[in-house]
Design a protein around this motif. Structure first.
Motif, short mmCIF file in Angstrom:
data_model
loop_
_atom_site.label_atom_id
_atom_site.label_comp_id
_atom_site.label_asym_id
_atom_site.label_seq_id
_atom_site.Cartn_x
_atom_site.Cartn_y
_atom_site.Cartn_z
N ALA A 1 6.20 -31.88 2.37
CA ALA A 1 6.12 -30.42 2.36
C ALA A 1 6.41 -29.83 3.74
CB ALA A 1 4.73 -29.98 1.88
N ARG A 2 6.45 -30.66 4.77
CA ARG A 2 6.78 -30.19 6.11
C ARG A 2 8.29 -30.10 6.35
NH1 ARG A 2 2.45 -34.13 9.29
NH2 ARG A 2 0.56 -33.00 8.64
N LEU A 3 9.08 -30.64 5.43
CA LEU A 3 10.52 -30.67 5.64
C LEU A 3 11.17 -29.29 5.78
CD1 LEU A 3 11.61 -33.64 3.34
CD2 LEU A 3 11.47 -33.59 5.84
N PRO A 4 10.73 -28.26 5.03
CA PRO A 4 11.34 -26.94 5.26
C PRO A 4 11.17 -26.44 6.69
CG PRO A 4 10.17 -26.96 3.17
CD PRO A 4 9.81 -28.23 3.87
N VAL A 5 10.00 -26.69 7.28
CA VAL A 5 9.75 -26.27 8.66
C VAL A 5 10.59 -27.11 9.62
CG1 VAL A 5 8.00 -25.81 10.41
CG2 VAL A 5 7.41 -25.62 7.99
N LEU A 6 10.66 -28.41 9.35
CA LEU A 6 11.48 -29.28 10.20
C LEU A 6 12.95 -28.87 10.14
CD1 LEU A 6 11.82 -31.71 12.04
CD2 LEU A 6 11.90 -33.17 10.00
N LEU A 7 13.43 -28.50 8.96
CA LEU A 7 14.82 -28.04 8.83
C LEU A 7 15.05 -26.80 9.68
CD1 LEU A 7 17.63 -28.12 7.54
CD2 LEU A 7 16.69 -26.79 5.62
N TYR A 8 14.12 -25.86 9.64
CA TYR A 8 14.25 -24.65 10.46
C TYR A 8 14.34 -25.01 11.94
CZ TYR A 8 12.60 -20.80 13.32
OH TYR A 8 12.48 -19.87 14.33
N VAL A 9 13.50 -25.92 12.39
CA VAL A 9 13.50 -26.33 13.80
C VAL A 9 14.84 -26.96 14.18
CG1 VAL A 9 12.52 -27.98 15.44
CG2 VAL A 9 11.01 -26.62 13.99
N ALA B 1 4.38 -27.08 16.59
CA ALA B 1 4.59 -26.63 17.97
C ALA B 1 6.04 -26.23 18.20
CB ALA B 1 4.18 -27.73 18.94
N LEU B 2 6.97 -27.00 17.66
CA LEU B 2 8.38 -26.68 17.81
C LEU B 2 8.75 -25.40 17.06
CD1 LEU B 2 9.90 -30.26 17.46
CD2 LEU B 2 10.11 -28.78 19.47
N ALA B 3 8.22 -25.24 15.85
CA ALA B 3 8.51 -24.03 15.07
C ALA B 3 8.01 -22.78 15.78
CB ALA B 3 7.89 -24.14 13.68
N GLU B 4 6.80 -22.86 16.35
CA GLU B 4 6.25 -21.72 17.09
C GLU B 4 7.12 -21.42 18.31
OE1 GLU B 4 1.50 -22.50 16.02
OE2 GLU B 4 2.36 -23.16 17.94
N GLY C 1 3.85 -16.52 12.58
CA GLY C 1 4.27 -15.65 11.48
C GLY C 1 5.78 -15.52 11.39
N ALA C 2 6.43 -15.39 12.55
CA ALA C 2 7.90 -15.27 12.56
C ALA C 2 8.55 -16.56 12.07
CB ALA C 2 8.38 -14.94 13.96
N ALA C 3 7.95 -17.69 12.43
CA ALA C 3 8.49 -18.98 11.99
C ALA C 3 8.37 -19.13 10.47
CB ALA C 3 7.77 -20.12 12.70
N ILE C 4 7.23 -18.75 9.92
CA ILE C 4 7.03 -18.85 8.47
C ILE C 4 8.03 -17.97 7.73
CG2 ILE C 4 5.43 -18.24 6.60
CD1 ILE C 4 3.15 -19.20 8.43
N ALA C 5 8.25 -16.76 8.25
CA ALA C 5 9.22 -15.86 7.62
C ALA C 5 10.62 -16.47 7.66
CB ALA C 5 9.22 -14.51 8.33
N CYS D 1 6.63 -21.27 1.82
CA CYS D 1 5.96 -21.86 2.97
C CYS D 1 4.81 -20.93 3.37
CB CYS D 1 6.94 -22.04 4.13
SG CYS D 1 6.15 -22.56 5.67
N MET D 2 3.59 -21.43 3.24
CA MET D 2 2.42 -20.61 3.55
C MET D 2 1.81 -20.94 4.90
SD MET D 2 0.71 -20.40 -0.24
CE MET D 2 1.07 -22.10 -0.69
N SER D 3 2.15 -22.12 5.42
CA SER D 3 1.68 -22.50 6.76
C SER D 3 2.68 -23.48 7.35
CB SER D 3 0.29 -23.14 6.70
OG SER D 3 0.37 -24.45 6.16
N LEU D 4 2.75 -23.54 8.66
CA LEU D 4 3.70 -24.43 9.32
C LEU D 4 3.30 -25.90 9.19
CD1 LEU D 4 4.46 -22.40 12.58
CD2 LEU D 4 5.79 -22.54 10.46
N SER D 5 2.10 -26.16 8.71
CA SER D 5 1.67 -27.54 8.46
C SER D 5 2.17 -28.04 7.11
CB SER D 5 0.14 -27.64 8.50
OG SER D 5 -0.43 -26.91 7.42
#
Length: 386
Positions: A69-77, A134-137, A144-148, A163-167
């Protein structure tokens, strides 16, 4: 005679039923029967660039996929770094929220200063939640901007998840969703720089070291494996998203909810090996490749223009199968012709004549409408050389 006739009728009926059964067996889709998918909650394997599915089980079911479930955040990074929005040479200050993330971690501490590259290693190799957050922030400026931004990217991939949280907590994904994420990650240079690494380490601000060991067993025992990620939890079971490339062909494979780690890896390996044995990926066209030469143009500054493929196109065929290409175009094009407007299609048919792929065709360059003076000049030049 009546008894013999009755026996003959019964025999004929049995033979007809047997033939019907054999025909049904011969023409049934063999793919899912080729690999036992019963051990997973969901599973799928697809050609990596086209995401053409070969094998699938419950591929649309939205499930708890543990650390995946962390992959969407990792992709953004990774895409932010690819685009130059954030530099891997930058120094990141770890927030309290990032340091508190549970699960696989890089063991960073609140307010620790550490290089983005070190965090990337941990994020990609072991899906370290503290490193990813940490990277997403750092990329977005705020949580909040990272989640958006992550949710906007999910939407662009046609993934119906939030995505409701960066975790990654609370994000449920399907096997098809994971294939889309895997396809995007496989195109990221930042991600691919670390995804196939088996062992590495990061050095912290105080000099202590954290050893990183990639839990993806396929990196070591499957030829061509380039990652991507694994995860597990009591509710989700054992999950994994794997990528394997050999020569010009690559597959992405998803397994979720396997009963144990060994089953997860063995099932993924069986699915991947079946695909390489039974199928071949054929490149139909690459974006910008000329597919039609010297297409006639009426009323333009050019008499002809080449037509190019608008996108990459890959066709998955069984070994030994062939395809044919056709064109859907007018006999002549009329100027003006902007290079960003499709003027026709190339289509490809499989062995049974069914259209299996289509590509929009675009002029290789803009063709402006000819002015009156240009028409006069052409007539004059033609007269001189007549």
């Amino acid at each position: 005679m009546k008894k013999r006739s009755m026996v003959q009728r019964i025999t004929s009926l049995l033979l007809a039923m047997l033939c019907a059964f054999c025909m049904q067996t011969a023409f049934a889709e063999p793919e899912n029967a080729a690999v036992d998918l019963s051990r997973a909650k969901s599973a799928a394997v697809a050609e990596a660039s086209s995401l053409s599915i070969v094998l699938a089980k419950e591929a649309d079911a939205k499930l708890d996929v543990a650390g995946l479930a962390r992959l969407p955040v990792l992709l953004y990074v990774c895409e932010s770094i690819d685009a130059g929005i954030f530099a891997p040479t930058a120094t990141v200050t770890i927030s309290e929220a990032a340091a508190a993330v549970r699960g696989p971690t890089a063991f960073v501490e609140p307010y620790e200063r550490i290089s983005a590259e070190a965090l990337l290693k941990a994020a990609v190799m072991i899906l370290a939640g503290d490193a990813i957050q940490a990277l997403a922030e750092a990329c977005a400026g705020t949580s909040g901007a990272a989640i958006a931004a992550v949710n906007a990217r999910l939407s662009s991939l046609s993934i119906e998840a939030e995505c409701m949280s960066l975790s990654g907590e609370g994000t449920r994904l399907s096997a098809n969703d994971l294939l889309k994420l895997g396809g995007a990650l496989a195109k990221s240079g930042t991600f691919c720089a670390y995804s196939a690494n088996y062992m590495d380490e990061i050095v912290h601000e105080k000099g202590n070291r954290t050893e990183l060991v990639n839990p993806n067993r396929l990196i070591r025992n499957t030829t061509g494996c380039f990652g991507i990620a694994t995860g597990s939890s009591a509710e989700a079971g054992y999950c994994g998203l794997f990528g394997v490339r050999r020569a010009e062909t690559a597959y992405l494979c998803v397994v979720t909810g396997a009963p144990d780690s060994a089953a997860r890896f063995s099932m993924a390996q069986e699915m991947i090996e079946y695909c390489f044995t039974a199928y071949k990926a054929t490149a139909l066209a690459r974006a910008g490749e000329v597919l039609v030469e010297a297409m006639p143009v009426r009323g333009g500054t050019l008499d002809t223009v080449d037509l190019v493929a608008g996108t990459d196109a890959v066709l998955l065929l069984r070994q030994g199968e062939t395809y044919e290409r056709g064109l859907s175009l007018p006999e002549i094009l009329t100027a003006p012709l902007p290079a960003n407007r499709a003027v026709g299609k190339a289509y490809f048919t499989g062995p049974d004549g069914t259209v299996v792929a289509e590509i929009d065709l675009f002029p290789k360059s803009d063709v402006s409408a000819a002015t009156l003076w240009e028409h006069v000049r052409r007539v004059f030049v033609y007269w001189l050389h007549a």
